[in-house]
Scaffold this motif. Structure first.
Motif, mmCIF file in Angstrom:
data_model
loop_
_atom_site.group_PDB
_atom_site.id
_atom_site.type_symbol
_atom_site.label_atom_id
_atom_site.label_comp_id
_atom_site.label_asym_id
_atom_site.label_seq_id
_atom_site.Cartn_x
_atom_site.Cartn_y
_atom_site.Cartn_z
ATOM 1 N N ASN A 80 0.825 -1.166 0.072
ATOM 2 C CA ASN A 80 -0.046 0.082 -0.053
ATOM 3 C C ASN A 80 0.832 1.235 0.076
ATOM 4 N N CYS B 179 -12.146 -7.895 -1.831
ATOM 5 C CA CYS B 179 -11.513 -6.414 -1.864
ATOM 6 C C CYS B 179 -12.090 -6.225 -3.437
ATOM 7 N N ILE C 123 -10.491 -4.349 -6.779
ATOM 8 C CA ILE C 123 -9.572 -3.851 -7.259
ATOM 9 C C ILE C 123 -9.543 -3.285 -8.572
ATOM 10 N N HIS D 55 -5.564 -0.929 -5.664
ATOM 11 C CA HIS D 55 -6.976 -1.111 -4.838
ATOM 12 C C HIS D 55 -8.085 -0.403 -5.837
ATOM 13 N N ASN E 128 -12.793 -3.093 1.345
ATOM 14 C CA ASN E 128 -11.370 -2.752 1.338
ATOM 15 C C ASN E 128 -11.096 -0.937 1.625
ATOM 16 N N ILE F 200 -5.438 -2.707 -0.147
ATOM 17 C CA ILE F 200 -5.509 -4.162 -0.191
ATOM 18 C C ILE F 200 -4.264 -4.734 0.390
ATOM 19 N N ARG G 283 -2.408 -7.453 -4.018
ATOM 20 C CA ARG G 283 -1.416 -6.656 -5.253
ATOM 21 C C ARG G 283 -0.567 -7.334 -5.914
#
Ligand code: SF4
Ligand code: SF4
Ligand code: FES
Ligand code: FES
Lengths: 161, 771
Positions: free
Chosen positions: B197, B236, B238, B252, B259, B263, B268
């Motif tokens: 992130n 989540c 994406i 994300h 989320n 994520i 990812r």
């Protein structure tokens, strides 16, 4: 100085600290000071030792060690002169003093003179703005400084054993 | 709504406690900023969000203030465009740019750089500063995140996310003056499961995606589409990005209840599986590559020849459409369908889904952040990473976490009580806890203090959460957890981390008829000739892999549809490579029962139909008349409407079965002194698809036999000693690692080790020191 006896004392002193300090970060400071007193500066192994004693991660210890200007992460001379270059001192000529200091000591800022006597470091505000440009000489405040005084100071400290 | 502020004449309502920047951004009024972030709050570090605020007193001059630090109050007059505020912002940018390299043309962030945008919006177009720029040495932060410190503008977002929000401790802010450095104590991979992130949280190009970098393209050239993460049951949201027929990265996409801004790193970086060199891309019949048409014809012949002696295995990672169509085909052929390949996992998943359907609904991630106590069974970090992150937020707000675990799990760091429980004793422990919660004060057994403490903590909580990891629980324990929730009253919330992105959907399709054992036995007795497997790897299963392998020897034809190279695809007589999730549309049902649609982001050069499309083509070749996937789904689930990709998703219609149909068994074995219980120990990257993502897999912990120091002492085994493990299928030798988070009599092993030994979680195995 590095006798076995000293080391044991230090360790029992150190291992008491975390329990005295409820906040682990607060415990790190006296521990770092004690280790620095013994060794002159904190090398990577010392950071790991502080982390071990406090339960902090090495990164968290490094954050603290590199934040405080009186904790050294590199070797320093027997005498340390920290010249302030924050706002007030800068206005009053600190930058020139720093350039001059390199000339008088013969080594770049942060380095130790070959005889091990002296290091000059720049510093953030020392709280001595009323005496700008100011410096901390082995922990004692000094100012206002001028080039002549600085030269005399550095020469005398640099020649001492 | 408490009141109204006016920004350059626009009237904007606000909620009490909001700051000016938040209010403005919510109303789409632009105020430039760097350090503020909705998840991280305000710190006033960058000084960019300067605005002018008029005084009530007309004689006083307006003042310039930081919008992120200024609380909104009724009637406040604010100006973003005032020359004084504009000048502050311009100077701030000019200062920030003093040390910033002019390397936008070669910077990975270019095109989506907040600093670039703000500089264009506020700053001077030319640099006046002529001096030396400060330069830093970068660190090697591991295979996932690239570091380029010279670009830093000291907004502190990275550490605020990494340390304060995600509770990691190996990335921090170091040094001082104009040398503040964001990194680790020493080079080395970032340890947080949420480290990726940083790539999105950093407003400039300090932290960038190290995988994307290897096959880079400018972001404006990426093809994207609203998608759902295929790597666990959280679901989540994406945004995959692709170019020239290859998938390049995943970011994300905000979902307000799941989320939001983040994520996990499995989500990812797990996508690399779809670019794996071993990925099957051409159909195969009897080992030879062949056209799609010919493969269809070959499969049609075999299916016709088998008549009703046919079985079908759907999957917990296959979308709802593929599973539903396969089930419809099998029903039409009078064959047998299951969506699982292990009856125990089938029982556990269906039981969990049934319990959720019988409850008042399971909490979303944002609701989990609000709980004040939680009882956690198992390793959430490995099985539902973003639920772990949600519970870290609850912990930050003061929630008291209790973790019952078989082996190590990161959440124990934040728990008030952690209790290692051997897999076989979990059920008994839960019933003790239940007794303790329901018993009258007088009859309470005072012996068991820790149980009493846990019970009291849960009973005292305003909003307790009970959550279990289905893959490491038996159906009976899943029931016991639900009963605890009932005992705690209506404020208690119940949730389960399910074993796959569409495990909930797979369970719904098989709720009323559990057929895994039936299929396996029918193959073993020769009653099934042809088996169609879609998106699952029964032959590589931990507990039953060897039984499936033996059984499948008896088949005439094994037809496999998948997008990764598994033990099962290797054994396939007819193989249909299918599109990976970003290459197709579909629907996953997450742990809440929320159906979420995903759209194709791109097409590859190869012809890769989705599972549902292959089955539809087979149906056509077989001259059958079956409705299409949407029709099959609305027939299976009255009231079902396919959720539109990009929407918030919709809860699956509830069809609760009575809970008494739950069968509560754990296959129990005789205890023997040489026997240890196997516990699956995993990490956040461990998942079937993600295990084909090379960079992520570089971080996999090395395989060891983890046992508790007490058990080691008992068995006279030392740390580092080699032990021989013997399971029903194989043996292996591993070094012992002592870990006091492992339960007594339990040996925690990786998934690969379990496969090799042929044991599942909780099964017994032998362990002896190698002399
Ligand atoms: S590294 Fe990025 S997020 Fe961290 S302080 Fe620098 S600019 Fe901000
Ligand atoms: S928590 Fe699960 S769904 Fe969310 S990003 Fe991670 S693997 Fe994907
Ligand atoms: S600015 Fe130098 S002492 Fe304060
Ligand atoms: S956003 Fe307000 S000071 Fe940075």
């Amino acid at each position: 100085m590095n006798t076995k006896h000293n080391r044991q004392d230090l360790h029992s002193f150190l291992s008491q600290h975390p329990s005295i300090h409820p906040e682990r970060r607060a415990a790190a400071v006296p521990i770092m000071q004690a280790l620095q007193k013994e060794r002159g500066y904190l090398n990577d192994a010392a950071i790991e030792e502080v982390a071990h004693l406090t339960g902090l991660s090495t990164t968290e210890v490094e954050e603290l060690a590199t934040f405080y200007t009186l904790i050294y992460r590199y070797p320093v001379g027997r005498h340390v002169v920290q010249i302030c270059d924050s706002v007030c001192c800068s206005i009053r000529g600190a930058d020139e003093l720093l350039v001059a200091a390199e000339k008088y000591s013969g080594v770049p800022l942060g380095a130790v003179t070959p005889n091990g006597a002296l290091s000059v470091l720049p510093s953030i505000c020392l709280g001595l703005c009323d005496r700008a440009p100011a410096a901390l000489v082995d922990g004692e405040g000094l100012g206002p400084l001028n080039k002549v005084g600085l030269e005399a100071l550095l020469r005398s400290l640099g020649e001492e054993d | 709504m408490l009141g109204i502020i006016r920004i350059d004449g626009h009237e904007i309502p606000f909620e009490p406690g909001d700051n000016l920047l938040k209010v403005a951004l919510a109303a789409d009024v632009d105020i430039p900023y760097f350090c503020y972030h909705a998840a991280l709050g305000s710190v006033g570090a960058c000084r960019l969000c300067a605005v002018e605020i008029m005084s009530d007193d007309p004689d006083k001059v307006p003042r310039v203030a930081m919008a992120c630090l200024e609380p909104a109050s009724d009637g406040l007059e604010v100006s973003v465009s005032a020359p004084a505020a504009q000048q502050v912002r311009q100077r701030v940018i000019e200062f920030l740019m003093i040390n910033h390299p002019h390397d936008c043309p070669i910077c990975d962030e270019g095109g989506e750089c907040h600093l670039q945008e703000m500089t264009v919006a506020c700053g001077p177009a030319y640099r006046r500063y002529q001096g030396h720029k400060r330069t830093f040495t970068n660190q090697n932060l591991g295979p996932l995140v690239h570091h380029e410190m010279n670009r830093c503008i000291t907004c502190y977002r990275c550490t605020r996310f990494y340390q304060d929000y995600a509770l990691g401790d190996d990335l921090g802010a170091m040094r001082l003056r104009n040398e503040v450095y964001f990194g680790r104590f020493q080079d080395g991979p970032l340890e947080s499961p949420f480290a990726g992130n940083l790539v999105e949280i950093c407003p400039t190009g300090v932290f960038t995606d190290a995988i994307f970098r290897q096959h880079f393209t400018r972001v404006w050239d990426l093809k994207t589409a609203s998608s759902i993460c295929p790597h666990c049951s959280v679901g989540c949201n994406i945004l995959p990005g692709a170019r020239d027929g290859t998938l390049r990265r995943v970011r994300h996409r905000p979902h307000p209840e799941i989320n939001r801004w983040f994520i996990c790193d499995r989500g990812r970086y797990g996508h690399q599986y779809s670019e794996h060199t071993a990925r099957p891309l051409t159909p195969r019949v009897a080992g030879a590559t062949i056209t799609y048409r010919k493969a269809l014809i070959a499969a049609t012949e075999q299916i016709k020849a088998a008549g009703d002696r046919i079985g079908g295995l759907g999957s917990i990672r296959e979308d709802l459409e593929g599973n539903a169509l396969l089930r419809a085909l099998l029903n039409n052929l009078n064959g047998i369908f299951s969506a699982f390949n292990d009856p125990e996992l089938e029982a556990a998943t269906i039981t969990a889904v049934n319990r959720i359907q019988n409850s008042d609904g399971t909490p979303s991630l944002t609701e989990m952040e609000q709980v004040d106590a939680a009882l956690i069974l198992g390793d959430l970090t490995a099985h539902a990473p973003m639920i772990d992150l949600a519970l870290r937020q609850a912990y930050r707000r003061g929630a008291q976490l209790t973790v019952l675990h078989n082996g190590p799990t990161p959440l124990t760091q934040f728990a008030v009580t952690t209790l290692p429980v051997p897999p076989h004793e979990m059920g008994a422990y839960l019933s003790r806890l239940h007794e303790r919660i329901t018993a009258s004060p007088a009859s309470k057994d005072v012996q068991d203090e820790s149980t009493a403490e846990i019970a009291e903590r849960l009973a005292a909580a305003r909003r307790p959460l009970l959550i279990g990891v289905v893959e490491t629980l038996a159906a009976s324990e899943i029931i016991a957890l639900a009963q605890l929730a009932t005992a705690l009253g209506t404020d208690a919330r119940l949730a389960y981390a399910l074993p796959g992105a569409n495990a909930y959907g797979a369970a719904l399709l098989t709720l009323a008829s559990r057929k895994t054992t039936t299929i396996l036995e029918a193959i073993e007795t020769g009653q099934i000739q042809t088996l169609i497997v879609a998106g699952t790897d029964p032959l590589g299963d931990t507990r039953l892999g060897s039984r499936w392998r033996a059984a499948c020897q008896r088949l005439n034809t094994l037809i496999v549809l998948d997008c990764i190279a598994t033990t099962t695809t290797a054994a396939a007589d007819i193989l249909f490579p299918v599109a990976a999730w970003a290459e197709r549309g579909g629907t996953f049902v997450n742990y809440e029962g929320r159906a979420q649609g995903f759209a194709p982001a791109f097409k590859r050069l190869e012809l890769l139909p989705s599972t549902a499309e292959v089955i539809a083509d087979l149906v056509q070749c077989l001259d059958l008349y079956l409705p299409d996937a949407p029709a099959v789904l609305s027939e299976a689930f009255p009231g079902y409407q396919a959720p539109v990709p990009g929407s918030a998703g919709s809860l699956m219609p509830v069809h609760p079965l009575p809970t008494h149909i739950d069968t509560a068994t754990r296959s129990d074995h005789e205890h023997h002194h040489k026997h240890w219980q196997a516990a699956l120990t995993t990490w956040y990257g461990d998942e079937e698809l993600a295990s084909f993502a090379p960079a992520l897999m570089k971080l996999a912990p090395t395989a060891t036999a983890l046992i508790s120091p007490a058990a080691a002492l008992n068995a006279n085994i030392e740390e580092g000693a080699q032990v021989k493990l013997r399971g029903p299928v194989g043996t292996m030798t591993l070094p012992v690692q002592l870990d006091n988070r492992v339960a007594d009599g339990t040996v925690a092993l990786t998934r690969m080790a379990l496969v090799q030994l042929g044991v599942g979680h909780g099964d017994l195995l032998e362990l002896e020191p190698v002399s």
